[in-house]
Design an enzyme around this catalytic site. Sequence first.
Site, PDB file in Angstrom:
ATOM      1  N   HIS A  49      23.992   9.001 -45.575  1.00  0.00           N
ATOM      2  CA  HIS A  49      23.803   7.646 -46.122  1.00  0.00           C
ATOM      3  C   HIS A  49      22.809   7.635 -47.292  1.00  0.00           C
ATOM      4  O   HIS A  49      22.037   6.692 -47.455  1.00  0.00           O
ATOM      5  CB  HIS A  49      23.328   6.666 -45.048  1.00  0.00           C
ATOM      6  CG  HIS A  49      24.308   6.460 -43.931  1.00  0.00           C
ATOM      7  ND1 HIS A  49      25.222   5.440 -43.920  1.00  0.00           N
ATOM      8  CD2 HIS A  49      24.519   7.166 -42.784  1.00  0.00           C
ATOM      9  CE1 HIS A  49      25.949   5.512 -42.802  1.00  0.00           C
ATOM     10  NE2 HIS A  49      25.550   6.555 -42.115  1.00  0.00           N
TER      11      HIS A  49
ATOM     12  N   ASN B 278      27.918   0.350 -38.979  1.00  0.00           N
ATOM     13  CA  ASN B 278      28.875   0.825 -39.977  1.00  0.00           C
ATOM     14  C   ASN B 278      29.955  -0.228 -40.201  1.00  0.00           C
ATOM     15  O   ASN B 278      30.029  -1.215 -39.478  1.00  0.00           O
ATOM     16  CB  ASN B 278      29.558   2.107 -39.486  1.00  0.00           C
ATOM     17  CG  ASN B 278      28.717   3.353 -39.739  1.00  0.00           C
ATOM     18  OD1 ASN B 278      27.758   3.338 -40.514  1.00  0.00           O
ATOM     19  ND2 ASN B 278      29.076   4.435 -39.067  1.00  0.00           N
TER      20      ASN B 278
HETATM   21 FE1  HDE Z   1      22.921   7.502 -38.545  1.00  0.00          FE
HETATM   22  N1  HDE Z   1      21.394   8.453 -39.480  1.00  0.00           N
HETATM   23  N2  HDE Z   1      22.949   8.951 -37.136  1.00  0.00           N
HETATM   24  N3  HDE Z   1      24.565   6.687 -37.678  1.00  0.00           N
HETATM   25  N4  HDE Z   1      22.941   6.113 -39.932  1.00  0.00           N
HETATM   26  C1  HDE Z   1      20.783   8.045 -40.594  1.00  0.00           C
HETATM   27  O1  HDE Z   1      18.488   7.935 -40.887  1.00  0.00           O
HETATM   28  C2  HDE Z   1      21.992   9.884 -36.956  1.00  0.00           C
HETATM   29  C3  HDE Z   1      25.172   7.097 -36.537  1.00  0.00           C
HETATM   30  C4  HDE Z   1      23.724   4.994 -39.970  1.00  0.00           C
HETATM   31  O2  HDE Z   1      20.675   2.414 -44.887  1.00  0.00           O
HETATM   32  C5  HDE Z   1      19.554   8.842 -40.916  1.00  0.00           C
HETATM   33  O3  HDE Z   1      17.145   6.860 -42.346  1.00  0.00           O
HETATM   34  C6  HDE Z   1      22.262  10.650 -35.770  1.00  0.00           C
HETATM   35  C7  HDE Z   1      26.072   6.105 -36.045  1.00  0.00           C
HETATM   36  C8  HDE Z   1      23.410   4.196 -41.111  1.00  0.00           C
HETATM   37  O4  HDE Z   1      18.908   3.639 -44.495  1.00  0.00           O
HETATM   38  C9  HDE Z   1      19.456   9.828 -39.750  1.00  0.00           C
HETATM   39  C10 HDE Z   1      23.420  10.145 -35.255  1.00  0.00           C
HETATM   40  C11 HDE Z   1      25.999   5.078 -36.947  1.00  0.00           C
HETATM   41  C12 HDE Z   1      22.396   4.876 -41.769  1.00  0.00           C
HETATM   42  C13 HDE Z   1      20.669   9.471 -38.939  1.00  0.00           C
HETATM   43  C14 HDE Z   1      23.846   9.079 -36.111  1.00  0.00           C
HETATM   44  C15 HDE Z   1      25.056   5.461 -37.950  1.00  0.00           C
HETATM   45  C16 HDE Z   1      22.122   6.062 -41.010  1.00  0.00           C
HETATM   46  C17 HDE Z   1      19.503   9.453 -42.261  1.00  0.00           C
HETATM   47  C18 HDE Z   1      24.167  10.620 -34.032  1.00  0.00           C
HETATM   48  C19 HDE Z   1      26.782   3.762 -36.953  1.00  0.00           C
HETATM   49  C20 HDE Z   1      21.733   4.480 -43.065  1.00  0.00           C
HETATM   50  C21 HDE Z   1      18.366   8.766 -42.978  1.00  0.00           C
HETATM   51  C22 HDE Z   1      23.426  10.481 -32.824  1.00  0.00           C
HETATM   52  C23 HDE Z   1      26.583   2.967 -35.768  1.00  0.00           C
HETATM   53  C24 HDE Z   1      20.565   3.590 -42.845  1.00  0.00           C
HETATM   54  C25 HDE Z   1      17.924   7.748 -42.086  1.00  0.00           C
HETATM   55  C26 HDE Z   1      19.988   3.184 -44.184  1.00  0.00           C
HETATM   56  C27 HDE Z   1      21.143   6.991 -41.339  1.00  0.00           C
HETATM   57  C28 HDE Z   1      20.943  10.086 -37.793  1.00  0.00           C
HETATM   58  C29 HDE Z   1      25.025   8.368 -35.873  1.00  0.00           C
HETATM   59  C30 HDE Z   1      24.752   4.605 -39.055  1.00  0.00           C
HETATM   60  C31 HDE Z   1      19.403  11.291 -40.133  1.00  0.00           C
HETATM   61  C32 HDE Z   1      21.427  11.796 -35.229  1.00  0.00           C
HETATM   62  C33 HDE Z   1      26.910   6.166 -34.762  1.00  0.00           C
HETATM   63  C34 HDE Z   1      24.056   2.885 -41.528  1.00  0.00           C
HETATM   64  O5  HDE Z   1      18.305   9.625 -39.001  1.00  0.00           O
END
Ligand code: HDE
Length: 689
Positions: free
Chosen positions: A71, A145
Amino acid sequence: MAHRDEKQAQLDAVRVEPCDAPLTTDQGIQVDDTDNSLKVGERGPSLLQDFHLREKITHFDHERIPERVVHARGAGAYGTFQVYDDSLAEFTRAEFLTDPSIETPVFVRFSTVAGSRGSADTVRDVRGFATKFYTRQGNFDLVGNNMPVFFIQDGIKFPDFVHAVKPEPHNEIPQAQSAHDTLWDFVQLQPETMHMMLWAMSDRALPRSFATMQGFGVHTFRLLDARGRSTFVKFHWKPKAGVHSTIWDETQKIAGKDPDFQRRDLWERIETGAHPEWELCLQLVPEEDEHKFDFDLLDATKLIPEEEVPARPVGRLVLNRNPDNYFAETEQVAFCTANIVPGLDFTNDPLMQARLFSYLDTQLFRLGGPNFPQLPVNKPIAPVRNHHRDSFHQHEIHTAKTSYHPNTLSGGCPVMAGDTAFAHYPAPTQGEIVRKRAESFGDHYSQATLFWNSMSDVEKEHIVAAFRFELGKVETVQIREGVVVHLNHVDHDLAVQVAQGIGVTPPERAVTQNHGRTSPALSQVNLTGDEPVKARKVAVLVGEGSDSGAIGVVGDALADAGAVSELLAAHSGTVQSADGGRITVDKAINTMASVLYDAILIPGGEAAVRALGKDGLAVFYVTEAYKHGKPIAAVGPGAADLLDKAGVPRDAAGVIVAETPDASTAQAFVDAIARHRFWAEREVDHIPG
Ligand code: HDE
């Protein structure tokens, strides 16, 4: 036209008075020259004592912080959320969900997932839809999302999935693309991805605008009432503007013509007052119904069909203010799924549980320490009092003598909260410690089939074309074959159609009988929205001798409906209208491709239309817009001649032809724009480009 005066007023507002505040260093020392470094003689060596040079360059050298691992590419805006009434009070004690008198400030960041920070906005990808609610009870981050399910079921697979979709490690190719071997290798070996891959191959992955996307919290959360009673909940954002997409050809071209397409669209909607709006809807499931579904509520690769549990409208989100500084706000906003307020709670969804760890961890690294909640964009409006001290970038000057609990020296402050404190749901838990996936997570195909069955014919065509494109880029034939094997579990016809396009032998028979169920709420065709014309962009092709009548009548109707029209000509400046007046040109046609607009208006005027017909750019403009299913109006004397030059049938769906401009023609054009695109009705396969 009215909107033209407004535009001028906006430009005037931007003009600023000359400044008389002197430039300083970071220490407040006033500087009289920031263009020349300090030297011995005009051509001599630079001096180390030039503290202004050294400070300026050092600060510059340190400007970047690590981009988000996923993202990374995004755009954000401020707004408000307000619940309609107090009817949720029977389910939750969260104030922002139950008190209709409160306007809760929010910051929302939209993003793509795979690409790096400088990648194009329009790529085939999931979009992030992350909302920070600054509630009076503390910050709640709903980090969702634009698709209701996810690729994997357990967070421990996330690094594997992300490594697979990111550019391949040996050559860092391709950027922001899923069409490559490693992603599809992962997919064929991890069938739990199948439901989400259908979404990712659908039009949902190509949103026209952030404002025309649905949003989903994805996981099942809990609402907790004052007595601690729990109700399962899924969060949905439904856009007022409807759910609309571009098609693949447009998507790819826009990525080159305007890589900032969606970021710009969000910015312009807010600047021009066409504020994007969504309705928050909740699916509520009583605690006792946890096991009544044919899937597990804790499995994030599943959705609850809205026909089974209706999405109840509860409140309104509006985005109405752009950030002042991209870095300070949009880049430094730190979402943490663990940020939650009283009246809500998590569930045991293993994907969610991993996220509860990951987001804090990532912010510590990205923002360089634990004080990132003090940054203005992250700071809660609720008071913060605790014994956390020091570390990098500490902005608070803590004056108390004590930084521990319990204490007497500060009168015991701060004290433990009573009824207003956050409380976790005391879910009874028991079991052996195992590394295992629950059997109830085992069905990877039924909901992929449900999604496929629910698509209209044209949506199905787009999905097949997307699989053919993506797998067509996969070099390893066994991987293509592996994916087709899984698709055959989803739907035999889908598998055959995809196989035929990628040089794989189609499966002979279905391995799983299609259950035939549908969920109409999943098809975009049914999600047109209440305000489908607001902020739509219309290109008006003009030249010397254009008919100002058509521009006026149709242009006014468009403006009344909230659309934005831009006058394009062979050059910037002005052109002369048929009646001798001057028409102000907004943009030169070579700077704005047809893919950047939703519709085209060709005003009449024999001379102008003749000149446009000789301009390859203008002719292609019309042909391409037709190919992409866009409404086209040719209104006024001779206007339709340009359609003939462009190979556009005058009687095609979404093509409006009139010799004289009148209100009903204008309305027909507005109605066509409200329909979004005429993909299904047009024969376009033969059109090159
Ligand atoms: Fe994320 N995800 N994610 N994700 N995600 C990040 O956090 C992560 C997941 C989502 O506009 C990171 O600040 C793991 C699902 C959005 O700043 C990080 C897992 C969904 C955004 C991270 C998931 C998301 C992130 C990268 C599996 C939808 C952007 C930088 C367990 C429900 C937020 C940060 C923004 C961002 C990890 C799965 C949505 C690396 C480990 C499911 C919208 O922390």
